[in-house]
Design an enzyme around this catalytic site. Sequence first.
Site, mmCIF file in Angstrom:
data_model
loop_
_atom_site.group_PDB
_atom_site.id
_atom_site.type_symbol
_atom_site.label_atom_id
_atom_site.label_comp_id
_atom_site.label_asym_id
_atom_site.label_seq_id
_atom_site.Cartn_x
_atom_site.Cartn_y
_atom_site.Cartn_z
ATOM 1 N N LEU A 33 115.911 72.806 -10.810
ATOM 2 C CA LEU A 33 115.452 71.664 -11.591
ATOM 3 C C LEU A 33 115.742 71.802 -13.088
ATOM 4 C CD1 LEU A 33 111.983 70.974 -9.911
ATOM 5 C CD2 LEU A 33 114.226 70.041 -9.320
ATOM 6 N N HIS A 37 115.917 66.045 -13.640
ATOM 7 C CA HIS A 37 115.017 65.940 -12.487
ATOM 8 C C HIS A 37 113.581 65.674 -12.948
ATOM 9 C CE1 HIS A 37 118.120 68.931 -10.819
ATOM 10 N NE2 HIS A 37 118.269 67.860 -10.062
ATOM 11 N N SER A 190 122.700 70.723 -12.640
ATOM 12 C CA SER A 190 122.497 72.089 -12.136
ATOM 13 C C SER A 190 123.789 72.874 -12.255
ATOM 14 C CB SER A 190 122.043 72.039 -10.679
ATOM 15 O OG SER A 190 120.899 71.215 -10.545
HETATM 16 P P1 AMP Z 1 120.816 66.714 -7.709
HETATM 17 O O1 AMP Z 1 119.777 67.783 -7.609
HETATM 18 O O2 AMP Z 1 121.926 67.045 -8.645
HETATM 19 O O3 AMP Z 1 121.274 66.207 -6.369
HETATM 20 O O4 AMP Z 1 120.081 65.475 -8.394
HETATM 21 C C1 AMP Z 1 118.888 64.955 -7.892
HETATM 22 C C2 AMP Z 1 118.556 63.665 -8.603
HETATM 23 O O5 AMP Z 1 118.451 63.913 -10.003
HETATM 24 C C3 AMP Z 1 119.648 62.589 -8.440
HETATM 25 O O6 AMP Z 1 119.030 61.319 -8.310
HETATM 26 C C4 AMP Z 1 120.413 62.700 -9.725
HETATM 27 O O7 AMP Z 1 121.056 61.499 -10.095
HETATM 28 C C5 AMP Z 1 119.293 63.035 -10.698
HETATM 29 N N1 AMP Z 1 119.845 63.686 -11.890
HETATM 30 C C6 AMP Z 1 120.682 64.749 -11.942
HETATM 31 N N2 AMP Z 1 121.022 65.022 -13.217
HETATM 32 C C7 AMP Z 1 120.392 64.094 -13.995
HETATM 33 C C8 AMP Z 1 120.352 63.836 -15.397
HETATM 34 N N3 AMP Z 1 121.028 64.581 -16.263
HETATM 35 N N4 AMP Z 1 119.611 62.799 -15.825
HETATM 36 C C9 AMP Z 1 118.906 62.021 -14.942
HETATM 37 N N5 AMP Z 1 118.907 62.219 -13.608
HETATM 38 C C10 AMP Z 1 119.639 63.240 -13.140
#
Ligand code: AMP
Length: 285
Positions: A33, A37, A190
């Site tokens: 996270l 997130h 991440s």
């Molecule tokens: P992930 O863990 O990368 O699959 O992301 C999980 C959720 O967090 C998804 O809805 C992503 O679009 C969102 N997310 C990832 N990075 C960001 C960011 N920098 N700003 C806002 N939301 C994000």
Amino acid sequence: MIVARSKVELRDALGPSHTDQRVIGLVPTMGYLHDGHLSLLRAAAERCDVVVLSLFVNPAQFRPDEDLDSYPRDEARDLELAEDAGVDVVYAPPVEDVYPEGFATTVEVGGQLTDVLCGAPDSRGPGHFRGVTTVVAKLFNAVEPDIAFFGQKDAQQAVVIRRMARDLDFPVEIAVLPTVREPDGLAMSSRNAYLDPEQRERALALSRALRAAENVAGSGETRTEPALDAARAELGRAGIEPEYLEALDAETLTPAASLNGRPVLIAVAAQVGPARLIDNTIIGG
Ligand code: AMP
């Protein structure tokens, strides 16, 4: 905070909330996270009575040659951050709970939305979004959220999931929140953990490229091509050849030649050292 390791534990944890008709918010993630997130979790806590966070690195959305095994993981830290953010239930299952022996069903949004950008054959391919929509459909069934929260950082994913929810009649609101950035503009991800200091510096070219495109659009230019040219030049100065850099209608994901009228998504993907990074901006509308 309850940590559920199986769908059965998850259903048990959420049973009373369903009975009491409490507003349930779901934030699906692959863990490790960061503040992006956490912004989704905060939004969920504001709008919902119960916040569910899923932590699952979904093998189905990785190509065989991608970084599934090396994808960063730190569950202990994620659980601490989740608790601090007011999460009520974490669903952190092993792969077998999501894809038991004999699993054979997929959910696929067909056509334009998944054929372009990250879904193009020379990008992550059509299997990527099939993997995403399959796991998100399963999460929607297991959690039955009232609102599910996603980030604009993955703009195409948000469009695809919204279409899936509409087409399959999931009674869930899809909330999409702005991309959270580091102070210097780098979109939080991440995968930024893969970058060494020199690569991290070069990675800044992605957000700079998008700002360059925005500046061209803001100067009264009505065609997308000059905006893309400015972005490409910014990437070139950092020695980055994008995997894609495109201007598309932000809702239909069809090519957008003009900046007049409807919102235009400018999306970029590029390999920077070991990390495949994506970023985007929406112009107009
Ligand atoms: P992930 O863990 O990368 O699959 O992301 C999980 C959720 O967090 C998804 O809805 C992503 O679009 C969102 N997310 C990832 N990075 C960001 C960011 N920098 N700003 C806002 N939301 C994000």
